[in-house]
Design a protein around this motif. Structure first.
Motif, PDB file in Angstrom:
ATOM      1  N   VAL A   1      -4.079  70.219  49.272  1.00 51.22           N
ATOM      2  CA  VAL A   1      -3.913  69.296  50.392  1.00 51.22           C
ATOM      3  C   VAL A   1      -5.192  68.496  50.586  1.00 51.22           C
ATOM      4  O   VAL A   1      -6.279  68.963  50.270  1.00 51.22           O
ATOM      5  N   ASN A   2      -5.013  67.306  51.110  1.00 53.96           N
ATOM      6  CA  ASN A   2      -6.151  66.545  51.602  1.00 53.96           C
ATOM      7  C   ASN A   2      -6.331  66.868  53.075  1.00 53.96           C
ATOM      8  O   ASN A   2      -5.409  67.312  53.744  1.00 53.96           O
ATOM      9  N   VAL A   3      -7.540  66.654  53.557  1.00 54.84           N
ATOM     10  CA  VAL A   3      -7.862  66.898  54.964  1.00 54.84           C
ATOM     11  C   VAL A   3      -8.502  65.636  55.495  1.00 54.84           C
ATOM     12  O   VAL A   3      -9.361  65.047  54.831  1.00 54.84           O
ATOM     13  N   THR A   4      -8.087  65.207  56.674  1.00 50.52           N
ATOM     14  CA  THR A   4      -8.704  64.031  57.257  1.00 50.52           C
ATOM     15  C   THR A   4      -9.073  64.298  58.704  1.00 50.52           C
ATOM     16  O   THR A   4      -8.973  65.434  59.189  1.00 50.52           O
TER      17      THR A   4
ATOM     18  N   VAL B   1     -22.254  67.974  51.565  1.00 52.35           N
ATOM     19  CA  VAL B   1     -21.823  67.077  52.632  1.00 52.35           C
ATOM     20  C   VAL B   1     -21.562  67.835  53.934  1.00 52.35           C
ATOM     21  O   VAL B   1     -21.769  67.315  55.021  1.00 52.35           O
ATOM     22  N   GLY B   2     -21.095  69.073  53.801  1.00 52.38           N
ATOM     23  CA  GLY B   2     -20.701  69.797  55.003  1.00 52.38           C
ATOM     24  C   GLY B   2     -19.372  69.304  55.530  1.00 52.38           C
ATOM     25  O   GLY B   2     -19.077  69.381  56.723  1.00 52.38           O
ATOM     26  N   ALA B   3     -18.538  68.768  54.634  1.00 52.13           N
ATOM     27  CA  ALA B   3     -17.206  68.301  55.008  1.00 52.13           C
ATOM     28  C   ALA B   3     -16.312  68.378  53.773  1.00 52.13           C
ATOM     29  O   ALA B   3     -16.788  68.242  52.644  1.00 52.13           O
ATOM     30  N   VAL B   4     -15.023  68.594  54.024  1.00 50.48           N
ATOM     31  CA  VAL B   4     -14.053  68.750  52.939  1.00 50.48           C
ATOM     32  C   VAL B   4     -12.907  67.778  53.176  1.00 50.48           C
ATOM     33  O   VAL B   4     -12.382  67.686  54.281  1.00 50.48           O
ATOM     34  N   ASN B   5     -12.538  67.025  52.135  1.00 42.62           N
ATOM     35  CA  ASN B   5     -11.347  66.186  52.274  1.00 42.62           C
ATOM     36  C   ASN B   5     -10.259  66.577  51.284  1.00 42.62           C
ATOM     37  O   ASN B   5      -9.169  66.024  51.303  1.00 42.62           O
ATOM     38  N   THR B   6     -10.559  67.552  50.426  1.00 40.24           N
ATOM     39  CA  THR B   6      -9.612  67.979  49.393  1.00 40.24           C
ATOM     40  C   THR B   6      -9.690  69.489  49.234  1.00 40.24           C
ATOM     41  O   THR B   6     -10.783  70.023  49.004  1.00 40.24           O
ATOM     42  N   ILE B   7      -8.543  70.144  49.395  1.00 41.85           N
ATOM     43  CA  ILE B   7      -8.484  71.597  49.205  1.00 41.85           C
ATOM     44  C   ILE B   7      -7.539  71.885  48.051  1.00 41.85           C
ATOM     45  O   ILE B   7      -6.378  71.472  48.063  1.00 41.85           O
ATOM     46  N   VAL B   8      -8.061  72.547  47.022  1.00 39.90           N
ATOM     47  CA  VAL B   8      -7.239  72.945  45.885  1.00 39.90           C
ATOM     48  C   VAL B   8      -6.817  74.401  46.077  1.00 39.90           C
ATOM     49  O   VAL B   8      -7.654  75.255  46.385  1.00 39.90           O
ATOM     50  N   VAL B   9      -5.508  74.656  45.939  1.00 39.84           N
ATOM     51  CA  VAL B   9      -4.976  76.015  46.081  1.00 39.84           C
ATOM     52  C   VAL B   9      -4.785  76.603  44.679  1.00 39.84           C
ATOM     53  O   VAL B   9      -4.026  76.054  43.883  1.00 39.84           O
ATOM     54  N   ARG B  10      -5.523  77.681  44.380  1.00 36.86           N
ATOM     55  CA  ARG B  10      -5.439  78.312  43.051  1.00 36.86           C
ATOM     56  C   ARG B  10      -5.382  79.824  43.222  1.00 36.86           C
ATOM     57  O   ARG B  10      -6.300  80.397  43.807  1.00 36.86           O
ATOM     58  N   ASN B  11      -4.346  80.438  42.696  1.00 41.21           N
ATOM     59  CA  ASN B  11      -4.230  81.902  42.767  1.00 41.21           C
ATOM     60  C   ASN B  11      -4.458  82.426  44.177  1.00 41.21           C
ATOM     61  O   ASN B  11      -5.164  83.419  44.375  1.00 41.21           O
ATOM     62  N   GLY B  12      -3.881  81.735  45.147  1.00 45.50           N
ATOM     63  CA  GLY B  12      -3.983  82.185  46.524  1.00 45.50           C
ATOM     64  C   GLY B  12      -5.312  81.898  47.196  1.00 45.50           C
ATOM     65  O   GLY B  12      -5.499  82.214  48.364  1.00 45.50           O
TER      66      GLY B  12
END
Length: 285
Positions: A68-71, A92-103
């Motif tokens: 998912v992306n995060v905004t 950066v201390g910020a996330v705009n992209t979360i990759v889901v891998r093996n839970g």
């Protein structure tokens, strides 16, 4: 087409308000261009507290999200809820992209990589400084880190909350010529470039993060907002003859980088560009 039977890759965007997002169109078009099927779901959650955010994130893997992306307003708030952070996201201390891998949930920041690429395409390999950067939140921080990769470029950072600006300065201490300014006027004194990293100017807001009187024809002006594509700031900058970069470039480049992380495949930029333009055209009307 045979691959129509394959289960679609499930992607999404967490944030609020996100009804105008071009991300679904861009990612679904990118998937089609590389022979995959993707479904990109908007997850609009206004005012989620940390408990609600944690519940939401912990449901991504069981539901089958690949990523998912995060905004806004969750780019910083998701950090402590993730299993792993890329060096870029940590910086950066910020996330705009979360990759889901093996839970597991792995946080990345493609605003940084995307902005650096967009900027060099728009204004050449070494953009002129000093640069006034408005906003030290999720996007502003990513832009500050991106600008720090250009050797010797002076960055002047302003935020309505000076403590946030000071925190970014501490983060980049030694890596960049970054100065915190208390007022926009101070940041723009003699500046060659201006970047809006705030949501000011995003519909329905018609404000400008920079008083128009401070803009000069010799400047370059970039905006991270893309709804509308031509914010009041960019409209005025173009009117007086300054060079401009709309939020289109950042939106496309951060999405290209995110798609590669989600799927392991490089999508052609033209597919995302066309999808972005179709998605955003009604807003420009």
């Amino acid at each position: 087409m045979a691959h129509g039977h394959a289960r679609p890759i499930l992607l999404g965007l967490i944030g609020s308000p996100i009804a105008h997002s071009a991300s679904p169109a861009m990612h679904e078009a990118a998937a089609e261009a590389v022979g995959l099927t993707a479904h990109y779901q908007l997850v609009d959650v206004p005012g989620a507290d940390d408990a609600r955010l944690r519940t939401l994130l912990s449901s991504l893997a069981p539901i089958g999200f690949a990523g998912v992306n995060v905004t806004f307003p969750y780019k910083e708030r998701v950090l402590p809820l993730l299993d792993d952070l890329s060096p870029g996201a940590r910086a950066v201390g910020a996330v705009n992209t979360i990759v889901v891998r093996n839970g597991r949930l792995n946080g990345h920041n493609t605003d940084t990589t995307g902005f650096a690429r967009a900027l060099t395409q728009a204004f050449g390999p070494s953009p002129e400084g000093p640069v006034a950067l408005i906003g030290a939140g999720g996007v502003g921080k990513a832009v500050a880190v991106a600008l720090s990769h250009f050797p010797g470029l002076e960055v002047r950072l302003v935020d309505a909350d000076p403590a946030k600006a000071e925190a970014v300065a501490a983060l980049l201490d030694g890596h960049a010529a970054l100065r915190v300014c208390r007022r926009v006027e101070e940041a723009l004194e003699g500046a060659r470039g201006v970047v809006n990293g705030t949501p000011v100017g995003m519909l329905p807001d018609r404000g400008t993060p920079v008083p128009f009187a401070l803009l000069r024809p010799g400047m370059w002006v970039a905006d991270a907002v893309y709804s509308p594509l031509w914010t009041p700031l960019l409209t005025e900058a173009a009117r007086i003859g300054a060079r401009t970069m709309t939020g289109r470039e950042l939106a496309i480049h951060q999405a290209l980088d995110a798609f590669a992380l989600f799927t392991g495949r490089e999508a052609p930029a033209c597919a995302m560009e066309r999808a972005f333009d179709r998605a955003v055209a009604p807003l420009a009307a």
